[in-house]
Design an enzyme around this catalytic site. Structure first.
Site, mmCIF file in Angstrom:
data_model
loop_
_atom_site.group_PDB
_atom_site.id
_atom_site.type_symbol
_atom_site.label_atom_id
_atom_site.label_comp_id
_atom_site.label_asym_id
_atom_site.label_seq_id
_atom_site.Cartn_x
_atom_site.Cartn_y
_atom_site.Cartn_z
ATOM 1 N N ASP A 249 -1.461 1.435 -3.753
ATOM 2 C CA ASP A 249 -2.250 0.361 -4.377
ATOM 3 C C ASP A 249 -3.643 0.850 -4.754
ATOM 4 O O ASP A 249 -4.532 0.050 -5.069
ATOM 5 C CB ASP A 249 -2.315 -0.883 -3.478
ATOM 6 N N GLY B 10 -1.753 -0.957 14.039
ATOM 7 C CA GLY B 10 -1.840 -2.336 13.548
ATOM 8 C C GLY B 10 -0.815 -2.620 12.464
ATOM 9 O O GLY B 10 -0.653 -3.751 12.029
ATOM 10 N N THR B 11 -0.143 -1.587 11.985
ATOM 11 C CA THR B 11 0.771 -1.773 10.850
ATOM 12 C C THR B 11 2.211 -1.403 11.171
ATOM 13 O O THR B 11 3.099 -1.670 10.386
ATOM 14 C CB THR B 11 0.328 -0.905 9.649
ATOM 15 N N SER C 295 0.803 -1.220 0.000
ATOM 16 C CA SER C 295 0.000 0.000 0.000
ATOM 17 C C SER C 295 0.843 1.282 0.000
ATOM 18 O O SER C 295 1.665 1.476 -0.878
ATOM 19 C CB SER C 295 -0.938 -0.079 1.203
ATOM 20 N N ASP D 89 -6.235 2.198 -3.158
ATOM 21 C CA ASP D 89 -7.492 1.984 -2.441
ATOM 22 C C ASP D 89 -7.836 3.171 -1.532
ATOM 23 O O ASP D 89 -8.818 3.131 -0.805
ATOM 24 C CB ASP D 89 -7.503 0.655 -1.645
ATOM 25 N N ARG E 22 -3.929 4.639 20.476
ATOM 26 C CA ARG E 22 -4.101 3.201 20.207
ATOM 27 C C ARG E 22 -2.820 2.642 19.587
ATOM 28 O O ARG E 22 -2.038 3.389 18.975
ATOM 29 C CB ARG E 22 -5.303 2.932 19.288
HETATM 30 C C1 16G Z 1 -4.417 -0.443 7.284
HETATM 31 C C2 16G Z 1 -5.897 -0.532 7.061
HETATM 32 C C3 16G Z 1 -6.516 0.840 7.127
HETATM 33 C C4 16G Z 1 -6.189 1.492 8.450
HETATM 34 C C5 16G Z 1 -4.705 1.472 8.697
HETATM 35 C C6 16G Z 1 -4.428 1.888 10.109
HETATM 36 C C7 16G Z 1 -7.054 -2.041 5.590
HETATM 37 C C8 16G Z 1 -7.186 -2.537 4.192
HETATM 38 N N1 16G Z 1 -6.163 -1.090 5.756
HETATM 39 O O1 16G Z 1 -3.794 0.290 6.271
HETATM 40 O O2 16G Z 1 -7.881 0.687 7.011
HETATM 41 O O3 16G Z 1 -6.631 2.814 8.481
HETATM 42 O O4 16G Z 1 -4.219 0.155 8.534
HETATM 43 O O5 16G Z 1 -3.074 1.800 10.339
HETATM 44 O O6 16G Z 1 -7.732 -2.492 6.486
HETATM 45 P P1 16G Z 1 -2.498 1.806 11.811
HETATM 46 O O7 16G Z 1 -3.111 0.632 12.533
HETATM 47 O O8 16G Z 1 -1.032 1.710 11.632
HETATM 48 O O9 16G Z 1 -2.923 3.101 12.435
HETATM 49 ZN ZN ZN Z 2 -3.668 1.220 0.172
#
Ligand code: 16G
Ligand code: ZN
Length: 546
Positions: free
Chosen positions: A279, A502-503, A66, A281, A499
């Site tokens: 990507d 998640g990434t 992404s 989206d 929070r």
């Molecule tokens: C990912 C999620 C997006 C979310 C982001 C938060 C999908 C396809 N993509 O890119 O929706 O806003 O994570 O990122 O679900 P963070 O957890 O690092 O804040």
């Molecule tokens: Zn994306």
């Protein structure tokens, strides 16, 4: 007695597991440095075949990271209706990726047994990738995995994430697809929508200045523009592949930095800037005013524009359908207030991550969901569309009712019902702006954003920060939420939450207040609390000078 099942994975030795670090199937699948992903891809190829056999449907694998830098890559599985992978299977994915090579077969056999998979069932997997150079070797690893469990594969080459979602969904609905069928569908619906709208005056221009983040978005936007023709939408392409992917450009950069992307520094007042991510989206709009001040129109703006317009059409065609908007805690407070109080459309707030928004939106007849970062779409129930089409074709009704219903039908046909889709969202936004004869300034006039600031703090263990209530209340470390509450209350219109990302290995801090200075200060003070109470590492955050 049935023979015990054995698996022979002939390519396993070509894709050995590397590293000891546990990796998790997060909100956006597995995502890390491309160099560390070969065995992950191989294993996701294996898993996708099992998922396909288990659902008796085509499954998708998208190879992308992404908006991350070019050296990263990642993988997401797409379920039969084009939606994100089922949550239970996310766990199976995490488990499968973290076992040692010596246990791979037995873990696969466990999945086959626990999910009652008939191994002789056919398995079919669609694969797509973004423009990252690492995508090719990672694709090969994926194909090896698919082949090792005798799955069929169809490689779509370089596509946007939402295109792959769409192809999976269409195929499982029994429809034949080919790459250009996606463009044909979008452009036909957009042209239908535009049919009776004449452009006059100086407000709406069918032109965008497009930042493709040097990724797949620019390739596909060019194709879409060719399908459309300039009279419908003129597209001036920038960041179309010569520079590094997502580097100082793209939707994430523009949203986070709140400034013009590289290559569009000369954007003229009145021009409509549009950025997508790597990507395609996500999408955000922007412009500069006569004083050269930058203005951003993000996902919250798109949600309010599109939902507000759908509401108007529903009223015009006198249909009582259940319309709702879904947002996350990152939605600007002013947008939520505007949608609920002025538009009178109900808003639900869910956890961050598309799957949460998508599922909540599906509860409505028509659900509009957008994250502030520009990821979103419109989803709808088949029965709702049938009702709308009935009104559009009912000659006993007034022509204005029929026309409104026909417009609504086209609008829903433009949207991608599987996942947020930058290209389809651009056409949605352009439809509404064209219909209202609005410039970006007119669109922006609906409400005034509360100034806000996003920060992140690196901590020893991000999992030590837990939240409830759609990420808005922090439950650990103990006492942190009280500190956040105290700080937020001391600023006019103050709101803040934290929070775990998640990434990334970090904790995110969001703050809103009446002025940019106050939002910055509140965010910094909360970041300091997080640093102190959640074992921050690296340099401590500082309060910016006023
Ligand atoms: C990912 C999620 C997006 C979310 C982001 C938060 C999908 C396809 N993509 O890119 O929706 O806003 O994570 O990122 O679900 P963070 O957890 O690092 O804040
Ligand atoms: Zn994306």
């Amino acid at each position: 007695m049935a023979l015990a099942l054995t698996l022979s994975l002939s390519s396993k030795s070509s894709h050995p597991k590397i590293g000891e670090k546990i990796i998790q199937y997060g909100t956006a699948g597995f995502r890390t440095l491309a160099d560390d992903l070969d065995f992950v891809m191989y294993r996701m190829g294996l898993l996708a075949v099992l998922r396909s056999k288990s659902t008796k449907a085509v499954i998708g694998i998208m190879i992308t990271a992404s908006h991350n830098p070019e050296q990263d890559n990642g993988v997401k599985l797409v379920d039969p209706h084009g939606e994100m992978l089922n949550q239970k299977w996310e766990e199976l994915a995490t488990n499968l990726v973290n076992v040692g090579d010596e246990n791979l077969e037995s873990v696969l056999l466990d999945i086959i047994r626990s999910e009652n998979i008939e191994i002789s069932e056919q398995g079919e997997v669609f694969v797509g990738r973004d423009t990252r150079p690492s995508g090719v070797p990672l694709l090969n690893a994926t194909l090896d995995g698919i082949q090792d469990l005798q799955g069929e594969s169809r490689d779509f080459g370089i596509v946007t994430t939402p295109m792959l979602h769409y192809f999976v969904d269409e195929t499982n609905k029994g429809r034949e697809i080919w790459v250009s069928s996606y463009f044909a569908k979008l452009t036909k619906a957009f042209k239908n929508f535009c049919k009776d709208i004449s452009i006059s005056g100086d407000s709406y221009h069918p032109k965008i200045v497009f930042d493709g983040a040097n990724g797949v978005g620019s390739i596909k936007m060019e194709m879409l523009a060719n399908f459309l023709g300039e009279e419908f939408l003129e597209v001036e392409l920038h960041n179309a592949g010569k520079g590094a992917l997502n580097f100082e450009c793209g939707a994430d950069f523009v949203k986070v930095q709140q400034k013009l992307p590289r290559g569009l520094e000369e954007l003229k007042p009145g021009d409509k800037g549009v950025s997508v991510d790597g990507d395609a989206d996500r999408v955000v709009y922007f412009y500069v005013d006569d004083n050269n001040v930058f203005h951003l129109l993000d996902g919250d703006r798109i949600a309010s524009l599109v939902a507000g317009y759908i509401n108007e059409l529903l009223q015009e065609c006198k249909l009582k359908l259940d319309l709702g908007v879904v947002q996350t805690a990152y939605a600007n407070g002013a947008s939520t207030k505007y949608i609920t109080e002025s538009l009178k459309i109900p808003v639900d707030c869910v956890s961050t991550g598309v799957k949460y928004l998508h599922h909540k939106a599906l509860e409505r007849d028509i659900g509009v969901y957008f994250e502030a970062n520009g990821h979103g779409t419109v989803v709808f129930k088949t029965a709702a569309v049938e009702l709308i089409q009935k009104v559009a074709n009912d000659q006993s009704l007034s022509s204005s009712e029929r026309k409104a219903a026909a417009k609504l039908d086209s609008l829903l046909e433009i949207s991608n019902p599987t996942v947020g889709d930058a290209l389809s969202d651009i056409l949605l936004v352009e439809s509404v702006l064209r219909s209202k004869n609005w410039s970006l300034k007119d669109w922006e006039a609906a409400y005034t954003d509360l100034p806000n600031r996003l920060l992140k703090v690196t901590v020893k263990d991000k999992n030590a920060v837990t939240t409830v209530d759609a990420g808005r209340k922090c439950t650990a470390p103990e006492g942190l939420q009280d500190e956040i509450d105290k700080l937020a209350q001391s600023y006019p219109s103050g709101r803040s939450f934290v929070r775990a990302s998640g990434t990334e290995d970090a904790v995110r801090i969001y703050a809103e207040s009446d002025t940019q200075e106050n939002a910055n200060e509140l965010a910094a003070k909360v970041a300091i609390k997080v640093y102190e109470m959640a074992a921050g590492v690296g340099e401590a955050p500082v309060i910016p000078a006023m």
